[in-house]
Design a protein around this motif. Structure first.
Motif: not given
Length: 159
Positions: A26-34, A143-159
Motif C-alpha cells: 500500500t505504500a505507493d498506492e493512493p486508491d483506498a479501495i485498492a 495478540e490478534d487484536e493488537a496485531g490487527c490494530e497495528a495493521l489498521m494504524s498502518l493502513l488508515a492514512p492510506r485510505l
C-alpha cells in the motif's frame, strides 16, 4: 506479482511480517479501495481459521460493504448495530469469542462463531472497520487484536 515471506512461527512474527507485506502493498498506492482489497486478500491468505476478512466503509452515517474475501455479506450496517456497528459507534475494537452471545449480533454467515472488528480512524474521522470472522469459537486473542490494530494504524492514512 507479490511474494511475501510470512513467518509460520509466533503470532508476533506473523503480525510483524504481515505489517511489512501490507506496507509494501500500500505504500505507493493512493486508491483506498485498492488498498482495502489487497489488505483483505493478505489477511485472508495468511491468517488461519477465517471464513470472512474484509472492510465496511463509513458512507453517509452508516457502514457499507467494502472489499472482502469470503461469502457474500450484509451490505449496510447501522452504527451501533451488531459487532461492526458497535465497534464503529464506540470507536473501540470488539473481540467477540462467541458471536451468538453478543446482543444484537448480525448473522451474515451462519457459520461465523467468533469475530474481531477494528475501527479505522484518521484524526477524528471514522473511515470504516476491519471485520474478521471465524467459524472457531474463541479464535481471536489479545495478540490478534493488537496485531490487527497495528495493521489498521498502518493502513488508515492510506485510505
Amino acid at each position: 506479482m507479490y511474494v511475501f515471506d510470512i513467518a509460520a512461527g509466533t503470532r508476533a512474527d506473523l503480525y510483524r511480517d504481515l505489517s511489512a507485506a501490507l506496507d509494501a502493498l500500500t505504500a505507493d498506492e493512493p486508491d483506498a479501495i485498492a488498498n482495502m482489497a489487497n489488505a483483505a486478500a493478505l489477511l485472508w491468505q495468511y491468517l488461519p481459521d477465517l471464513n470472512w476478512a474484509g472492510f465496511y466503509r463509513m458512507v453517509d452515517g452508516e457502514l457499507v460493504l467494502g472489499p472482502f474475501q469470503g461469502k457474500a455479506a450484509c451490505i449496510r450496517i447501522p452504527l451501533g448495530k451488531g459487532v461492526c456497528g458497535t465497534a464503529a459507534a464506540e470507536r473501540r475494537t470488539q473481540r467477540v469469542a462467541d458471536v451468538h452471545a453478543f446482543p444484537g449480533h448480525i448473522a451474515c454467515d451462519a457459520q461465523s462463531a467468533a469475530e474481531l472488528v477494528v475501527p479505522i480512524v484518521v484524526g477524528d474521522r471514522l473511515i470504516g472497520v476491519l471485520d474478521l470472522d471465524s467459524p472457531v469459537v474463541g479464535r481471536f486473542d489479545a495478540e490478534d487484536e493488537a496485531g490487527c490494530e497495528a495493521l489498521m494504524s498502518l493502513l488508515a492514512p492510506r485510505l
